[in-house]
Design a protein around this motif. Structure first.
Motif, PDB file in Angstrom:
ATOM      1  N   PRO A 156      46.386  24.966  43.089  1.00  0.00           N
ATOM      2  CA  PRO A 156      46.703  26.385  43.283  1.00  0.00           C
ATOM      3  C   PRO A 156      45.967  27.352  42.345  1.00  0.00           C
ATOM      4  CG  PRO A 156      48.675  25.084  43.542  1.00  0.00           C
ATOM      5  CD  PRO A 156      47.593  24.138  43.067  1.00  0.00           C
ATOM      6  N   PRO A 157      45.792  27.045  41.054  1.00  0.00           N
ATOM      7  CA  PRO A 157      45.050  28.004  40.217  1.00  0.00           C
ATOM      8  C   PRO A 157      43.600  28.199  40.676  1.00  0.00           C
ATOM      9  CG  PRO A 157      46.266  26.481  38.831  1.00  0.00           C
ATOM     10  CD  PRO A 157      46.368  25.974  40.238  1.00  0.00           C
ATOM     11  N   PHE A 158      42.986  27.131  41.167  1.00  0.00           N
ATOM     12  CA  PHE A 158      41.614  27.256  41.666  1.00  0.00           C
ATOM     13  C   PHE A 158      41.592  28.059  42.967  1.00  0.00           C
ATOM     14  CE2 PHE A 158      37.832  25.883  43.971  1.00  0.00           C
ATOM     15  CZ  PHE A 158      36.865  26.215  43.036  1.00  0.00           C
ATOM     16  N   VAL A 159      42.563  27.832  43.832  1.00  0.00           N
ATOM     17  CA  VAL A 159      42.645  28.584  45.090  1.00  0.00           C
ATOM     18  C   VAL A 159      42.850  30.061  44.775  1.00  0.00           C
ATOM     19  CG1 VAL A 159      43.928  28.884  47.243  1.00  0.00           C
ATOM     20  CG2 VAL A 159      43.473  26.589  46.386  1.00  0.00           C
ATOM     21  N   ARG A 160      43.655  30.360  43.772  1.00  0.00           N
ATOM     22  CA  ARG A 160      43.891  31.748  43.354  1.00  0.00           C
ATOM     23  C   ARG A 160      42.582  32.397  42.888  1.00  0.00           C
ATOM     24  NH1 ARG A 160      46.661  36.389  43.880  1.00  0.00           N
ATOM     25  NH2 ARG A 160      45.967  37.664  42.168  1.00  0.00           N
ATOM     26  N   LYS A 161      41.755  31.650  42.168  1.00  0.00           N
ATOM     27  CA  LYS A 161      40.454  32.177  41.737  1.00  0.00           C
ATOM     28  C   LYS A 161      39.573  32.483  42.941  1.00  0.00           C
ATOM     29  CE  LYS A 161      40.289  29.907  37.260  1.00  0.00           C
ATOM     30  NZ  LYS A 161      39.622  28.885  36.437  1.00  0.00           N
ATOM     31  N   GLU A 165      37.915  36.029  44.135  1.00  0.00           N
ATOM     32  CA  GLU A 165      36.495  36.159  44.463  1.00  0.00           C
ATOM     33  C   GLU A 165      36.309  36.771  45.851  1.00  0.00           C
ATOM     34  OE1 GLU A 165      32.513  36.192  43.926  1.00  0.00           O
ATOM     35  OE2 GLU A 165      33.995  35.652  42.397  1.00  0.00           O
ATOM     36  N   LEU A 166      37.141  36.391  46.806  1.00  0.00           N
ATOM     37  CA  LEU A 166      37.050  36.964  48.153  1.00  0.00           C
ATOM     38  C   LEU A 166      37.468  38.432  48.164  1.00  0.00           C
ATOM     39  CD1 LEU A 166      38.297  33.919  50.222  1.00  0.00           C
ATOM     40  CD2 LEU A 166      36.001  34.897  50.230  1.00  0.00           C
ATOM     41  N   ILE A 167      38.341  38.818  47.261  1.00  0.00           N
ATOM     42  CA  ILE A 167      38.674  40.243  47.106  1.00  0.00           C
ATOM     43  C   ILE A 167      37.447  40.984  46.587  1.00  0.00           C
ATOM     44  CG2 ILE A 167      40.047  41.906  45.790  1.00  0.00           C
ATOM     45  CD1 ILE A 167      42.344  39.815  45.908  1.00  0.00           C
ATOM     46  N   ASP A 168      36.775  40.412  45.584  1.00  0.00           N
ATOM     47  CA  ASP A 168      35.569  41.028  45.037  1.00  0.00           C
ATOM     48  C   ASP A 168      34.460  41.137  46.080  1.00  0.00           C
ATOM     49  OD1 ASP A 168      36.811  41.262  42.572  1.00  0.00           O
ATOM     50  OD2 ASP A 168      35.852  39.474  41.720  1.00  0.00           O
ATOM     51  N   SER A 173      36.711  29.132  53.424  1.00  0.00           N
ATOM     52  CA  SER A 173      36.803  29.210  54.882  1.00  0.00           C
ATOM     53  C   SER A 173      38.255  29.106  55.348  1.00  0.00           C
ATOM     54  CB  SER A 173      35.937  28.146  55.545  1.00  0.00           C
ATOM     55  OG  SER A 173      36.410  26.859  55.257  1.00  0.00           O
ATOM     56  N   TYR A 174      39.049  28.267  54.689  1.00  0.00           N
ATOM     57  CA  TYR A 174      40.452  28.164  55.069  1.00  0.00           C
ATOM     58  C   TYR A 174      41.230  29.424  54.680  1.00  0.00           C
ATOM     59  CZ  TYR A 174      40.598  23.470  56.972  1.00  0.00           C
ATOM     60  OH  TYR A 174      40.443  22.385  57.787  1.00  0.00           O
ATOM     61  N   LEU A 175      40.888  30.022  53.564  1.00  0.00           N
ATOM     62  CA  LEU A 175      41.532  31.284  53.180  1.00  0.00           C
ATOM     63  C   LEU A 175      41.225  32.377  54.195  1.00  0.00           C
ATOM     64  CD1 LEU A 175      40.862  31.227  49.340  1.00  0.00           C
ATOM     65  CD2 LEU A 175      43.117  31.336  50.403  1.00  0.00           C
ATOM     66  N   HIS A 197      45.397  42.208  52.552  1.00  0.00           N
ATOM     67  CA  HIS A 197      45.025  42.592  53.907  1.00  0.00           C
ATOM     68  C   HIS A 197      43.645  42.035  54.193  1.00  0.00           C
ATOM     69  CE1 HIS A 197      48.341  45.433  54.271  1.00  0.00           C
ATOM     70  NE2 HIS A 197      48.050  45.832  53.060  1.00  0.00           N
ATOM     71  N   TYR A 198      43.472  41.500  55.383  1.00  0.00           N
ATOM     72  CA  TYR A 198      42.164  41.007  55.819  1.00  0.00           C
ATOM     73  C   TYR A 198      41.322  42.182  56.242  1.00  0.00           C
ATOM     74  CZ  TYR A 198      38.613  38.631  58.563  1.00  0.00           C
ATOM     75  OH  TYR A 198      37.419  38.189  59.067  1.00  0.00           O
ATOM     76  N   ILE A 199      40.073  42.211  55.794  1.00  0.00           N
ATOM     77  CA  ILE A 199      39.142  43.268  56.195  1.00  0.00           C
ATOM     78  C   ILE A 199      38.197  42.681  57.227  1.00  0.00           C
ATOM     79  CG2 ILE A 199      37.347  44.845  55.421  1.00  0.00           C
ATOM     80  CD1 ILE A 199      38.612  44.718  52.627  1.00  0.00           C
TER      81      ILE A 199
END
Length: 67
Positions: free
Chosen positions: A37-42, A46-49, A4-6, A64-66
Motif C-alpha cells: 500500500p505505501p508504494f501504491v500510494r506513491k 505521481e499520477l496526480i502530478d 494501469s490498474y489505478l 477525480h479521474y481526469i
C-alpha cells in the motif's frame, strides 16, 4: 502495471476515496504479486502530478479521474 490498474479503476468509477482505491488495487494485483500500500500510494501521488487524477477541493481524500 500498478499505474494501469489505478487508472483503470479510476476511469471506471470517475470519483473515489483514496482509502478505498488503494486496497482495491492491491486486491486486483494480488494474482500477479503483492503490492504494498505505501508504494501504491506513491504511484497515486505521481499520477496526480502527471494530471491523470486530481484531488477534490473540498475533501483532499477524494480523487477525480481526469479524462
Amino acid at each position: 502495471v500498478i499505474d494501469s490498474y489505478l487508472v483503470k479503476r479510476m476511469k471506471a468509477s470517475k470519483t473515489m476515496n483514496v482509502a478505498a482505491l488503494i486496497p482495491e488495487v492491491c486486491k486486483d494485483l494480488s494474482f500477479m504479486f503483492q503490492a504494498h500500500p505505501p508504494f501504491v500510494r506513491k504511484r497515486v501521488d505521481e499520477l496526480i502530478d502527471q494530471e491523470f487524477f486530481r484531488k477534490d477541493e473540498s475533501d483532499p481524500r477524494v480523487l477525480h479521474y481526469i479524462a
